[in-house]
Design an enzyme around this catalytic site. Structure first.
Site, PDB file in Angstrom:
ATOM      1  N   GLN A 159       0.851  -1.202   0.000  1.00 42.69           N
ATOM      2  CA  GLN A 159       0.000   0.000   0.000  1.00 42.69           C
ATOM      3  C   GLN A 159       0.885   1.250   0.000  1.00 42.69           C
ATOM      4  O   GLN A 159       1.559   1.534   0.993  1.00 42.69           O
ATOM      5  CB  GLN A 159      -0.866  -0.017   1.262  1.00 42.69           C
ATOM      6  CG  GLN A 159      -1.743   1.199   1.443  1.00 42.69           C
ATOM      7  CD  GLN A 159      -2.571   1.105   2.732  1.00 42.69           C
ATOM      8  OE1 GLN A 159      -2.188   0.410   3.661  1.00 42.69           O
ATOM      9  NE2 GLN A 159      -3.688   1.791   2.765  1.00 42.69           N
ATOM     10  N   GLY A 160       0.879   1.995  -1.097  1.00 43.62           N
ATOM     11  CA  GLY A 160       1.731   3.180  -1.221  1.00 43.62           C
ATOM     12  C   GLY A 160       0.963   4.460  -0.978  1.00 43.62           C
ATOM     13  O   GLY A 160       0.645   5.198  -1.931  1.00 43.62           O
ATOM     14  N   TYR A 161       0.654   4.732   0.261  1.00 47.81           N
ATOM     15  CA  TYR A 161      -0.064   5.966   0.621  1.00 47.81           C
ATOM     16  C   TYR A 161       0.916   6.974   1.235  1.00 47.81           C
ATOM     17  O   TYR A 161       1.117   8.054   0.716  1.00 47.81           O
ATOM     18  CB  TYR A 161      -1.156   5.680   1.662  1.00 47.81           C
ATOM     19  CG  TYR A 161      -2.455   5.131   1.139  1.00 47.81           C
ATOM     20  CD1 TYR A 161      -2.538   4.400  -0.031  1.00 47.81           C
ATOM     21  CD2 TYR A 161      -3.631   5.311   1.861  1.00 47.81           C
ATOM     22  CE1 TYR A 161      -3.738   3.878  -0.477  1.00 47.81           C
ATOM     23  CE2 TYR A 161      -4.843   4.796   1.427  1.00 47.81           C
ATOM     24  CZ  TYR A 161      -4.894   4.076   0.258  1.00 47.81           C
ATOM     25  OH  TYR A 161      -6.095   3.562  -0.164  1.00 47.81           O
TER      26      TYR A 161
ATOM     27  N   SER B  79      -3.624   7.078  13.412  1.00 47.60           N
ATOM     28  CA  SER B  79      -3.139   7.209  14.792  1.00 47.60           C
ATOM     29  C   SER B  79      -4.293   7.465  15.763  1.00 47.60           C
ATOM     30  O   SER B  79      -5.405   7.825  15.349  1.00 47.60           O
ATOM     31  CB  SER B  79      -2.133   8.358  14.883  1.00 47.60           C
ATOM     32  OG  SER B  79      -2.814   9.592  14.731  1.00 47.60           O
ATOM     33  N   ASN B  80      -4.008   7.302  17.045  1.00 46.65           N
ATOM     34  CA  ASN B  80      -5.044   7.539  18.062  1.00 46.65           C
ATOM     35  C   ASN B  80      -5.634   8.941  17.962  1.00 46.65           C
ATOM     36  O   ASN B  80      -6.844   9.130  18.080  1.00 46.65           O
ATOM     37  CB  ASN B  80      -4.438   7.360  19.465  1.00 46.65           C
ATOM     38  CG  ASN B  80      -4.550   5.922  19.924  1.00 46.65           C
ATOM     39  OD1 ASN B  80      -4.819   5.037  19.118  1.00 46.65           O
ATOM     40  ND2 ASN B  80      -4.329   5.693  21.198  1.00 46.65           N
ATOM     41  N   GLU B  81      -4.755   9.916  17.735  1.00 44.69           N
ATOM     42  CA  GLU B  81      -5.249  11.300  17.685  1.00 44.69           C
ATOM     43  C   GLU B  81      -6.213  11.471  16.506  1.00 44.69           C
ATOM     44  O   GLU B  81      -7.248  12.133  16.621  1.00 44.69           O
ATOM     45  CB  GLU B  81      -4.073  12.287  17.555  1.00 44.69           C
ATOM     46  CG  GLU B  81      -3.187  12.393  18.793  1.00 44.69           C
ATOM     47  CD  GLU B  81      -2.267  11.183  18.971  1.00 44.69           C
ATOM     48  OE1 GLU B  81      -2.060  10.421  17.990  1.00 44.69           O
ATOM     49  OE2 GLU B  81      -1.765  10.985  20.091  1.00 44.69           O
TER      50      GLU B  81
ATOM     51  N   SER C 101       4.623  -1.183   4.096  1.00 43.39           N
ATOM     52  CA  SER C 101       4.749  -2.542   4.633  1.00 43.39           C
ATOM     53  C   SER C 101       4.919  -3.555   3.517  1.00 43.39           C
ATOM     54  O   SER C 101       4.202  -3.502   2.511  1.00 43.39           O
ATOM     55  CB  SER C 101       3.503  -2.910   5.450  1.00 43.39           C
ATOM     56  OG  SER C 101       3.371  -2.058   6.551  1.00 43.39           O
TER      57      SER C 101
ATOM     58  N   GLU D  50      -9.820  -1.664   5.424  1.00 48.40           N
ATOM     59  CA  GLU D  50      -8.720  -2.021   6.321  1.00 48.40           C
ATOM     60  C   GLU D  50      -9.232  -2.223   7.750  1.00 48.40           C
ATOM     61  O   GLU D  50      -8.657  -2.968   8.524  1.00 48.40           O
ATOM     62  CB  GLU D  50      -7.665  -0.909   6.300  1.00 48.40           C
ATOM     63  CG  GLU D  50      -6.399  -1.267   7.055  1.00 48.40           C
ATOM     64  CD  GLU D  50      -5.269  -0.261   6.840  1.00 48.40           C
ATOM     65  OE1 GLU D  50      -5.534   0.838   6.346  1.00 48.40           O
ATOM     66  OE2 GLU D  50      -4.126  -0.598   7.186  1.00 48.40           O
TER      67      GLU D  50
END
Ligand SMILES: Cc1cc2nc3c(=O)[nH]c(=O)nc-3n(C[C@H](O)[C@H](O)[C@H](O)COP(=O)(O)OP(=O)(O)OC[C@H]3O[C@@H](n4cnc5c(N)ncnc54)[C@H](O)[C@@H]3O)c2cc1C
Length: 393
Positions: free
Chosen positions: A131-133, A372-374, A166, A249
């Site tokens: 995945q290339g984001y 992320s969590n934020e 990844s 995802e």
């Protein structure tokens, strides 16, 4: 769990369980438990062989419609499959990005020709995907993607840098978000391209992670090429497609992870009993809280599943991501505290981590990747609770 299942689901569970147990006791016994977070490169070839063995028996892409090579399994059955997979201690999957992210995206947004070209090799585990984001200046703020692609005759020519990709080293193809309209900004002018990784214009540099392994990589596109037809959705309209992929995802595959979490928790509790750490009232309290967290996640998973059954998971899936990411990171911290001073010492030279150290170090990433969590809190605040939007710079 089985007592609430319908007779067809119970039969499905039995079929999956029998197949996995038989195969993992036979020729693939050596593959049990291989791979997983912090051990991504472990026995990659063996795990790929296992995945192809599964494919030959029809056990990859079980949730895809039958016309695309899947089993058309219901959401409940997909959860059952993932649970049984974890319970059987089967090796970590190598093509989950193709199966869980790109495949569903192509089924929803691809052309017939793209589906015919790309889906069968995913089902067969013959082509692996990444995945290339993310880019150096486009992570949480993905709309800031700078990688460019322009049409040259019958091909897209791609130039730019992706990061944290990844499994890029192992992958044959990448689905990359690229800016295809010069002068465009933010969400406009982006396209979703399918790019072959094994070509001269692609340079992949593994990044060593805290675990000592390199699950992710930097990817440099320097005049990399892909056929003009390898675009999903309309040119300049890739944001919509990219967001849909992120929705997938957070879908069903993450529900199976609950079984793995429970086993890890039981391992930490067992460790606490063995070392006597369980007599420490503070650690005991944290173990209890961790157990309660597991139960809360189970209930949350059911809620997410209801969303999946109703279509794509909604913004509520951010609650699951926030809860499981934080819970798992805290389990890693708890494992280290249960180990005490012994946790600070490597098992061997030069950097031989034990399972608990690996859990602690890899789970630092859980509150970052897949949002992320934020960012999850922002989504929950704005799109679930309807609070005012965050000020944009
Ligand atoms: C193990 C792992 C695997 C990954 N695999 C892939 C992959 O295969 N492909 C891929 O494309 N990417 C992948 N990523 C990248 C991942 O998507 C990004 O790390 C993530 O989106 C965060 O972006 P960033 O690292 O650029 O951090 P930044 O976006 O720079 O964030 C830095 C910090 O600022 C906070 N922050 C940022 N914006 C806001 C805001 N608006 N409000 C409040 N806080 C904010 C973040 O929460 C974070 O704490 C992976 C990451 C990890 C850890």
């Amino acid at each position: 769990m089985t007592e609430h299942e319908s007779p067809p689901d119970r039969a499905f569970r039995a079929e999956v369980r029998d197949w996995l147990r038989t195969e993992l006791a036979g020729g693939f016994a050596h593959a049990r438990g291989l791979g997983g977070p912090g051990r991504e490169h472990e026995a990659f070839e063996e795990r790929l062989a296992w995945e192809r063995h599964m494919a030959a028996a029809g056990w990859t892409c079980v949730g895809w419609p039958e016309e695309y090579g899947g089993r058309g399994a219901t959401v409940e059955q997909q959860v059952i499959f993932n649970e049984e997979y974890a319970l059987a201690d089967a090796p970590a999957r190598v093509n989950h990005i193709g199966e869980n992210l790109l495949g569903p995206t192509l089924i929803a947004f691809g052309t017939d020709a793209q589906r015919a070209r790309f889906l069968p090799p995913i089902v067969a585990a013959e082509e692996l995907w990444c995945q290339g984001y993310s880019e150096p200046d486009a992570g949480s703020d993905l709309a800031n993607v700078q990688t460019r692609a322009e049409l040259d005759g019958g091909e897209w020519v791609i130039t730019g840098q992706k990061v944290w990709t990844s499994l890029a080293v192992e992958s044959d193809w990448c689905f990359a978000v690229c800016r295809t309209e010069p002068g465009s900004s933010r969400h406009q002018g982006l396209s979703y391209l399918l790019v072959p990784m094994r070509q001269d214009g692609v340079d992949i540099r593994p990044i060593v992670q805290l675990t000592g392994t390199s699950e992710f990589n930097e990817v440099f596109f320097d005049g990399a090429r892909t056929d003009a037809s390898n675009i999903v959705g309309a040119p300049g309209d890739g944001w919509k497609v990219a967001m849909a992929t992120l929705g997938f995802e957070r879908g069903v595959a993450t529900l199976g992870q609950q079984v793995g979490f429970r086993r890890e928790f039981e391992g930490v509790a067992e460790l606490a009993r063995r070392t006597g750490a369980i007599d420490d009232p503070l650690l005991r309290d944290r173990l209890t809280r961790s157990y309660m967290g597991l139960e809360i996640m189970r209930l949350n998973a059911v809620r997410t599943m209801a969303g999946v059954a109703a279509g794509a998971p909604g913004p509520e899936s951010s609650i699951s991501k926030l809860v499981w990411g934080t819970w798992h990171r805290e389990l890693g911290e708890l494992a280290m505290d249960v180990l005490g001073a012994a946790g600070l010492v490597m098992d061997g030279e030069p950097y031989d981590l034990n399972d608990w150290q690996r859990l602690f170090l890899f789970s630092r990433a859980d509150t970052i990747y897949a949002g992320s969590n934020e960012i999850q809190r922002n989504i929950i605040a704005e799109r679930v609770l309807g609070l005012p939007r965050e000020a944009r710079g």
